[in-house]
Scaffold this active site. Structure first.
Site, mmCIF file in Angstrom:
data_model
loop_
_atom_site.group_PDB
_atom_site.id
_atom_site.type_symbol
_atom_site.label_atom_id
_atom_site.label_comp_id
_atom_site.label_asym_id
_atom_site.label_seq_id
_atom_site.Cartn_x
_atom_site.Cartn_y
_atom_site.Cartn_z
ATOM 1 N N CYS A 1 70.901 -13.383 81.026
ATOM 2 C CA CYS A 1 71.306 -14.480 81.904
ATOM 3 C C CYS A 1 70.153 -15.474 81.976
ATOM 4 O O CYS A 1 69.056 -15.227 81.462
ATOM 5 C CB CYS A 1 71.651 -13.953 83.294
ATOM 6 S SG CYS A 1 70.227 -13.274 84.192
ATOM 7 N N HIS B 1 65.729 -4.513 84.351
ATOM 8 C CA HIS B 1 66.207 -3.138 84.185
ATOM 9 C C HIS B 1 66.751 -2.930 82.773
ATOM 10 O O HIS B 1 67.954 -2.734 82.573
ATOM 11 C CB HIS B 1 67.274 -2.823 85.235
ATOM 12 C CG HIS B 1 66.707 -2.653 86.609
ATOM 13 N ND1 HIS B 1 67.449 -2.823 87.754
ATOM 14 C CD2 HIS B 1 65.446 -2.333 87.023
ATOM 15 C CE1 HIS B 1 66.674 -2.614 88.813
ATOM 16 N NE2 HIS B 1 65.464 -2.317 88.393
ATOM 17 N N HIS C 1 63.714 -9.224 90.378
ATOM 18 C CA HIS C 1 64.547 -8.801 91.508
ATOM 19 C C HIS C 1 63.949 -9.181 92.858
ATOM 20 O O HIS C 1 64.580 -8.974 93.897
ATOM 21 C CB HIS C 1 64.749 -7.282 91.467
ATOM 22 C CG HIS C 1 65.112 -6.766 90.118
ATOM 23 N ND1 HIS C 1 64.210 -6.129 89.287
ATOM 24 C CD2 HIS C 1 66.271 -6.826 89.431
ATOM 25 C CE1 HIS C 1 64.813 -5.804 88.157
ATOM 26 N NE2 HIS C 1 66.051 -6.213 88.212
ATOM 27 N N CYS D 1 64.056 -14.291 90.155
ATOM 28 C CA CYS D 1 65.163 -15.141 89.715
ATOM 29 C C CYS D 1 65.493 -16.149 90.816
ATOM 30 O O CYS D 1 65.607 -15.770 91.990
ATOM 31 C CB CYS D 1 66.383 -14.278 89.406
ATOM 32 S SG CYS D 1 67.879 -15.242 89.065
ATOM 33 N N HIS E 1 68.417 -0.623 95.484
ATOM 34 C CA HIS E 1 68.038 -1.623 94.486
ATOM 35 C C HIS E 1 66.910 -2.511 95.015
ATOM 36 O O HIS E 1 66.877 -2.869 96.198
ATOM 37 C CB HIS E 1 69.258 -2.477 94.128
ATOM 38 C CG HIS E 1 69.102 -3.264 92.868
ATOM 39 N ND1 HIS E 1 68.394 -4.440 92.811
ATOM 40 C CD2 HIS E 1 69.561 -3.033 91.605
ATOM 41 C CE1 HIS E 1 68.433 -4.912 91.577
ATOM 42 N NE2 HIS E 1 69.133 -4.073 90.824
ATOM 43 N N GLU F 1 66.290 -5.625 94.606
ATOM 44 C CA GLU F 1 66.750 -6.913 95.135
ATOM 45 C C GLU F 1 67.276 -6.763 96.558
ATOM 46 O O GLU F 1 66.971 -7.580 97.436
ATOM 47 C CB GLU F 1 67.846 -7.491 94.234
ATOM 48 C CG GLU F 1 68.395 -8.817 94.748
ATOM 49 C CD GLU F 1 69.616 -9.293 93.990
ATOM 50 O OE1 GLU F 1 70.417 -10.054 94.576
ATOM 51 O OE2 GLU F 1 69.783 -8.908 92.809
ATOM 52 N N CYS G 1 75.572 -14.310 91.634
ATOM 53 C CA CYS G 1 75.149 -15.270 90.617
ATOM 54 C C CYS G 1 76.345 -15.758 89.803
ATOM 55 O O CYS G 1 77.246 -14.975 89.468
ATOM 56 C CB CYS G 1 74.119 -14.598 89.703
ATOM 57 S SG CYS G 1 73.645 -15.571 88.274
ATOM 58 N N SER H 1 70.602 -0.491 85.211
ATOM 59 C CA SER H 1 70.988 -1.888 85.424
ATOM 60 C C SER H 1 72.247 -1.959 86.282
ATOM 61 O O SER H 1 73.306 -1.447 85.897
ATOM 62 C CB SER H 1 71.237 -2.578 84.075
ATOM 63 O OG SER H 1 71.887 -3.815 84.248
ATOM 64 N N SER I 1 70.404 -8.214 81.452
ATOM 65 C CA SER I 1 69.032 -7.982 80.993
ATOM 66 C C SER I 1 68.999 -7.349 79.603
ATOM 67 O O SER I 1 67.963 -6.850 79.174
ATOM 68 C CB SER I 1 68.289 -7.087 81.993
ATOM 69 O OG SER I 1 68.993 -5.872 82.203
#
Length: 571
Positions: A12, A41, A73, A95, A123, A125, A189, A217, A261
């Site tokens: 991405c 990841h 993240h 990001c 996670h 993030e 996203c 991931s 990723s």
């Protein structure tokens, strides 16, 4: 079996931005380089970065000096405060989409909202978003979690950026029934949304799904989950060698998708393997494998040089072109295999199937290089002293260029560090050995404008062919440290150079015929740059083109540059 590749598969924007930033910092040389936790990841990306000297540090608190990259993240508020106090250069690669979610969580928390985060509690993030939300934050991982929320005075819903879009909408609908005035922000996203939408649209056209990505991931896991909801068989893998041919052979149409990723070269290898399985299921797999091995080993190089030399002889006259072309081709084959083996030794990761082939057959490649060199030297003795002398000079230049691959040499390291030096060296070698040297030393032609038409045309064509190959594997070259021209000038600029260089071939050949320097049959050379231009425009719109197809097109352009004018002029 037919393979449909999702156009949204692979890096991405946020991951690409992070990887490009790391590569840029490596070139600056302000090491040592470390990443706070995993950058992304995906184990292949992590391994490729490690191969380039970028380590991973989960406890950097006692470190000093060098550059520390912050993972895509994001990090918690507490971690960021501690990291800012460290005596090293921080490069924040969070990001921007994640950064937006962090900002919204903090803003709504300060306004007195109860921040509900839809995401995976463990996670990185989600931990970062929860930290930004402070004491008012809470995490729901599913619809069931959303139904169990306590009474809240002022709820606000947002999401982990890689969550399931439909599940987010479902949770929001459930919360609206309980809190009709609930506010929300869909922080998923847009790349994730497009990836999931495309997957759902393609599922009705296939019998099975292959999803490529890291085992840890989140967005890869989400893609596999969405595909599994339809009842289709889903094969979730990290690498191409994890594909089970026996399980996949029964399926006629396979969809290939990948997480955000997952590097492009990994997806291309999976596609190549699926095509191999396709060949095995039809009984033609061994033919494809033999053909691929022949192309990867470069056995066609002497033949290409031979037909180019013969075509040149048809348009310029003189004798000795066949023997000269074969001697030059054998020498170029030797150089190509020798440098390819040394370049593969530099890295532990490979972005191409050809690199894997070279690594698996290193001894054979070196034997072929040795025998082709001996063959060239043997022919050189029959071609005269001048040819033998120039063969020795060319060999010396090749060795000096390859010397940094064998041992550290400050002067010759600088030679290889010149942007596009590999493309330039091989372009000059082909033009000189196949065109100029035979014309001057054997055919007895005077050094004139007419004599330069072929080497100039071949130089532009070979340079175009090199750019064509480098642009296709730009991502892999960047991560693995290959020093190519597109990495220095950028993809957009090199696309223009490729099209201009290929167009220059057409201009030179057409001008030579119009000026009466060459017979009309020489225009057959024009088919080569036209093929390259057509192929590049076509492949730009294709997701992860087959490496074998790209090789056949690029080397095929050199072949038809000699074969077509030779056949036309021989009639």
């Amino acid at each position: 079996m037919s393979v449909i590749v999702a156009k949204t598969a692979g890096f991405c924007w946020g991951v690409r931005r992070a990887v490009d930033s790391v590569v840029t910092e490596i070139k600056k040389g302000e090491g040592p380089f470390r990443v706070y936790g995993p950058l992304v990841h995906n184990p292949q990306v992590i391994e490729a970065l490690k191969d380039r000297g970028v380590g991973m540090s989960s406890e950097p608190w006692d470190e000093s000096g060098g550059t520390l990259f912050l993972r895509t993240h994001g990090v918690t508020v507490e971690e960021r405060e501690r990291l800012n106090e460290l005596p090293l250069k921080l490069k924040d690669l969070t990001c921007p989409r994640v950064g937006r979610a962090l900002g919204i969580a903090g803003k709504m928390s300060r306004k007195g909202y109860d921040v509900i985060i839809f995401g995976d509690p463990g996670h990185h993030e989600v931990k970062a978003i929860l930290s930004s939300a402070g004491s008012s934050g809470m995490v729901v991982a599913s619809v069931a979690d959303a139904k169990r929320l306590p009474d809240l005075k002022n709820p606000f819903l947002l999401s982990q950026t890689t969550q399931n879009c439909e599940e987010f909408s479902e949770i929001l609908d459930i919360l609206k029934k309980r809190w009709p005035g609930i506010e929300s922000s869909n922080t998923i996203c847009d790349s994730t949304a497009r990836r999931q939408t495309e997957l759902r649209e393609l599922l009705g056209r296939v019998d099975a799904v292959v999803v490529v990505g890291g085992s840890n991931s989140a967005n890869t896991r989400r893609l596999a989950s969405i595909a599994g909801e339809t009842g289709l068989p889903v094969f979730r893998i990290e690498r191409h060698d994890e594909l089970d041919a026996g399980l996949l052979k029964p399926y006629r149409r396979v969809l290939l998708s990948a997480g955000a990723s997952t590097p492009g070269w990994s997806i291309r290898k999976v596609r190549e393997r699926l095509l191999e399985i396709q060949g095995e299921s039809t009984g033609a797999g061994w033919i494809r494998n033999v053909f691929r091995n022949l192309i990867f080993s470069g056995v066609h190089i002497p033949f290409i040089a031979l037909v180019i030399a013969l075509a040149q002889g048809e348009t310029l006259g003189g004798t000795g072109w066949g023997a000269a072309g074969l001697a030059a081709g054998l020498l170029l084959w030797s150089f190509t295999n020798f440098t390819a083996v040394l370049e593969c030794r530099r890295v532990t990761m490979t972005s191409q199937k050809r690199q894997e082939f070279i690594r698996a057959h290193e001894r054979v490649m070196l034997l072929l290089a040795g025998f082709s060199f001996l063959g060239s030297v043997t022919l050189s003795f029959h071609l005269g002293t001048a040819w033998l002398l120039w063969t020795a000079v060319a060999t010396l230049f090749c060795f000096l260029y390859a010397l940094p691959l064998l041992k550290k040499s400050q002067f010759f390291d600088l030679l290889r560090a010149i942007p596009g030096s590999r493309e330039i060296m091989f372009t000059l070698a082909w033009s000189f050995l196949v065109c100029i040297l035979p014309a001057v030393s054997l055919a007895g032609l005077d050094f004139s404008l007419k004599l330069l038409i072929w080497p100039v045309s071949l130089a532009f064509l070979f340079f175009s062919r090199s750019l064509f190959l480098d642009l296709v594997d730009l991502q892999g070259d960047a991560l693995l440290g290959m020093d190519t021209l597109p990495l220095h000038l950028g993809a957009i600029r090199c696309r223009k150079i490729l099209l201009s260089s290929a167009s220059a071939v057409v201009l030179v050949q057409v001008s030579a015929v119009l000026m009466g320097k060459f017979p009309p049959c020489a225009l057959g050379f024009v088919a080569a740059p036209v093929l390259l231009i057509w192929a590049y425009i076509h492949l730009e719109n294709e997701s992860f083109p087959s490496e074998l197809s790209v090789r056949v097109i690029s080397d095929g352009s050199l072949l038809i540059a000699g074969l077509i004018p030779y056949l036309l002029c021989s009639l």
